[in-house]
Structure formats: structure tokens, C-alpha cells
Design an enzyme around this catalytic site. Structure first.
Site, short mmCIF file in Angstrom:
data_model
loop_
_atom_site.label_atom_id
_atom_site.label_comp_id
_atom_site.label_asym_id
_atom_site.label_seq_id
_atom_site.Cartn_x
_atom_site.Cartn_y
_atom_site.Cartn_z
N GLY A 1 0.87 -1.19 0.00
CA GLY A 1 0.00 0.00 0.00
C GLY A 1 0.90 1.23 0.00
N ILE B 1 2.23 2.86 2.48
CA ILE B 1 3.40 2.78 3.37
C ILE B 1 4.42 1.78 2.80
CG2 ILE B 1 4.18 2.29 5.73
CD1 ILE B 1 1.35 3.15 6.69
N ARG C 1 -1.92 -8.72 -2.10
CA ARG C 1 -3.13 -9.41 -2.56
C ARG C 1 -3.27 -9.27 -4.08
NH1 ARG C 1 -8.39 -6.96 -0.25
NH2 ARG C 1 -7.00 -5.27 -0.80
N ARG D 1 -0.07 -4.44 12.27
CA ARG D 1 -0.86 -4.78 13.45
C ARG D 1 -0.32 -6.08 14.02
NH1 ARG D 1 -2.17 -0.31 13.29
NH2 ARG D 1 -4.24 0.62 13.20
N GLU E 1 -2.06 -4.92 23.13
CA GLU E 1 -1.21 -3.79 23.55
C GLU E 1 -1.85 -3.09 24.74
OE1 GLU E 1 -0.84 -1.43 20.02
OE2 GLU E 1 0.35 -2.94 18.98
N HIS F 1 4.21 0.82 19.62
CA HIS F 1 3.28 1.25 18.56
C HIS F 1 3.42 2.76 18.29
CE1 HIS F 1 -0.79 0.17 16.51
NE2 HIS F 1 -0.12 1.07 15.82
N ILE F 2 4.62 3.14 17.82
CA ILE F 2 4.89 4.56 17.57
C ILE F 2 5.11 4.85 16.08
CG2 ILE F 2 5.80 5.11 19.87
CD1 ILE F 2 8.66 4.79 18.58
N GLY F 3 4.57 3.98 15.21
CA GLY F 3 4.78 4.14 13.77
C GLY F 3 4.57 5.56 13.27
#
Ligand code: DGY
Length: 321
Positions: free
Chosen positions: A157, A159, A179, A239, A268, A287-289
Site C-alpha cells: 500500500g 506505506i 493481494r 498490526r 497492547e 506502537h509509535i509508527g
């Protein structure tokens, strides 16, 4: 006439919400750091025309059916696996997310995690801090090269594409699995599509960026880790539930893969006695993307624009449904 009621599930900077106050009755959960209690969320949803939610809130059928006035849920994330889309559709509730504004920031973090794990940066920094550095030696904390190695990006995608650009800047050989094939991306960057089995078996770095859906849940399991090279490093910035953490731990312990850089986990926050935290070859982040000041502000502004525009009858800016 009463102003439309908006409930925001975290305390956000007043200066960002202030411009909307002339048209909307805005209420916020009192804390920036802790999630709103479920009971309060349910009470607020009963009154709300719009909700601004975090990925910590489960917007499920149970919540949606108790929200008679609700018209829009603006999720402060690009991922929206915390929201039951089908139920939202059936209750005629618009769902929006925050694409684009976080792409480069999340790609930066993904690549940071890859480099950090490959070059053992956390171990090395701790080594110095703890006073263990007595001598220079040829193989002291020697990691693996990143340049000229093969990266396999799972999920092409926005990112994924941004990570591919970074990888090309490091002279990596870039392949991807998705996909559906993205021929225009392949041509634009000169990268290759590979079948799942081929990609995970031949990549030095396997980077997970797929959204969490029924078909990607535990995609990275025992069978996937077994197929990887024993020198492979696995990076997950999408995720946590896309990987089976127990299987990952076993694969790392058995030396089936070399290391892992993880920004996300199935539940989390993870407890401090989580097995993955016992392994030196694993780098875990909370989880600091997309967590840069600029990007978080942009995400908040986009979520607020979605609420404002939709509730004023002008349509959502970035709808997912
Ligand atoms: C997202 O946007 O989905 C991230 O995981 C949250 O920053």
C-alpha cells in the site's frame, strides 16, 4: 437548534479543537494517556452525532446499536480494524481514517526498526550505558548488513511503497507480495512481485505492512517462519495480530530466524514479562509508527476535518466505507 455533539476519546490539544466549537458541542475524555472507560464511551456514544476514536476503542455492533444519533466515526489511524465496518454500514454510520498524512513518518519508523534490529543498535547502546565497553574488538556487537540485501515487503500500500523508496536508497534489492499486483509501482521503482512462499524464503528482511483482516490474521505463523532464512530479520509495523507471537518467539529461540523488530503486538500494551522481551535479538517499540509531533497533529486535523465536513453535510474527506 442544538449543535451536533462530538465526543473525542482522548484529551487532544485545545487549539486544534477550538475552531470547531462554534458549530459543534465538543466533549473529550479527560486523559491523553489512558483510554476512555468502555462504560463512559457507551454513554457518550448514545448522545453523539460524531465520535473521534483511537485504535484502542472497539467500535463494535454493541456500541453502534446503542448510538441512535451517530453519523460518523473518525478514527485517528490509517488502520481501522478496531471498527466493525459491516455494522457501521448497517447503522448508516460513516467511517473515516487518516491515510497519506502518516505515510512517510510510518515508513521512516519501519525502516528505523529494520536498521536498528539489523545493526543491534539497542543492544549496543545498552552495552555502553551499562559500562560494559572495555575494548574494541573485531566482532563486538557485529550485526548484519542492510545495503545490497533483499527486502521482502508484505503489503504494497502507500506505506509499503514509501518503505520501498527508502530501501532503494540503501541499494537494497526490493521485492513485494500483495493481494493484487501493482504493475505501475513495479515499473515506477523497478521492484519485483513474488509469490508468498518465494518471497519469505528468499528475503533477508521481511517487512509486514498488511492491514489486519480475517485473511491476514496470524499470516506470520510457524509455517511462515520455518520457510524464512535462518539469517532473516522480521519487521512488523502494521498490526500485531498479523503474527502469531508464540510462533515468532519459538522461531527466534530455535534460531529459525535471526531477529525481529516489532512496533505492534496482538494485545497492547504488552506486559513487561512478555517472552519476546527476553530475547536480545528482538527490538520492541510501543506502537509509535506515526508518532512524530507533526504527523500526529496532521492526523488530528484530518480527523477533525472529517467530522466537520461530514456533519455539515459536505461529505467525508477520507472515507473508508
Ligand atoms: C495507524 O494509523 O493505523 C497506526 O497504527 C497508528 O498510528
Amino acid at each position: 437548534m442544538a449543535k451536533p455533539y462530538i465526543f473525542i476519546t482522548r484529551k487532544l490539544p485545545e487549539e486544534l479543537t477550538a475552531p470547531l466549537r462554534k458549530d459543534f458541542d465538543i466533549h473529550m475524555w479527560e486523559s491523553e494517556n489512558t483510554a476512555v472507560p468502555r462504560e463512559l464511551l457507551e454513554e457518550e456514544a448514545m448522545k453523539a452525532d460524531g465520535l473521534l476514536t483511537m485504535l484502542t476503542e472497539k467500535v463494535d455492533d454493541n456500541l453502534l446499536k446503542q448510538a441512535p444519533n451517530l453519523k460518523i466515526v473518525a478514527n485517528l489511524a490509517v488502520g481501522y480494524d478496531n471498527i466493525d465496518l459491516e455494522s457501521a454500514r448497517s447503522h448508516n454510520v460513516m467511517v473515516t481514517n487518516t491515510p497519506d498524512v502518516l505515510t512517510d513518518t510510518t515508513a521512516d519508523l519501519t525502516f528505523t526498526l529494520l536498521l536498528t534490529t539489523a545493526r543491534r543498535i539497542v543492544e549496543a547502546a545498552e552495552y555502553v550505558k551499562q559500562g560494559n565497553w572495555q575494548h574494541w574488538s573485531p566482532f563486538l556487537l557485529a550485526g548484519s548488513d542492510v545495503h545490497h540485501k533483499k527486502i521482502g515487503i508484505v503489503g504494497m500500500g502507500r506505506i509499503g511503497e514509501a518503505v520501498a523508496r527508502r530501501a532503494l536508497g540503501f541499494d537494497m534489492n526490493v521485492s513485494y507480495y500483495n493481494r493484487s499486483r501493482k504493475i505501475e509501482v513495479e515499473q515506477k521503482y523497478g521492484i519485483q512481485y513474488e509469490k508468498w512462499d518465494d518471497l519469505i524464503a528468499s528475503s533477508d528482511y521481511i517487512v509486514c505492512l498488511v492491514p489486519l483482516t480475517d485473511s491476514t490474521k496470524h499470516l506470520f505463523n510457524e509455517s511462515a517462519f520455518r520457510k524464512m532464512k535462518s539469517s532473516a530479520v522480521f519487521v512488523n509495523a502494521s498490526r500485531g495480530a498479523t503474527m502469531n507471537e508464540e510462533h515468532l518467539y519459538e522461531a527466534l529461540k530455535a534460531g529459525e530466524i535471526r531477529g525481529a523488530g516489532l512496533d505492534v503486538f496482538e494485545d497492547e500494551p504488552i506486559p513487561s514479562d512478555h517472552p519476546l522481551l527476553t530475547l536480545n535479538q528482538v527490538v520492541c517499540l510501543p506502537h509509535i509508527g506515526s508518532a512524530s509531533l507533526e504527523t500526529r497533529e496532521a492526523m488530528i486535523k484530518l480527523s477533525l476535518s472529517n467530522l466537520e465536513s461530514f456533519l455539515l453535510g459536505k461529505g467525508a474527506v477520507t472515507p473508508v466505507s
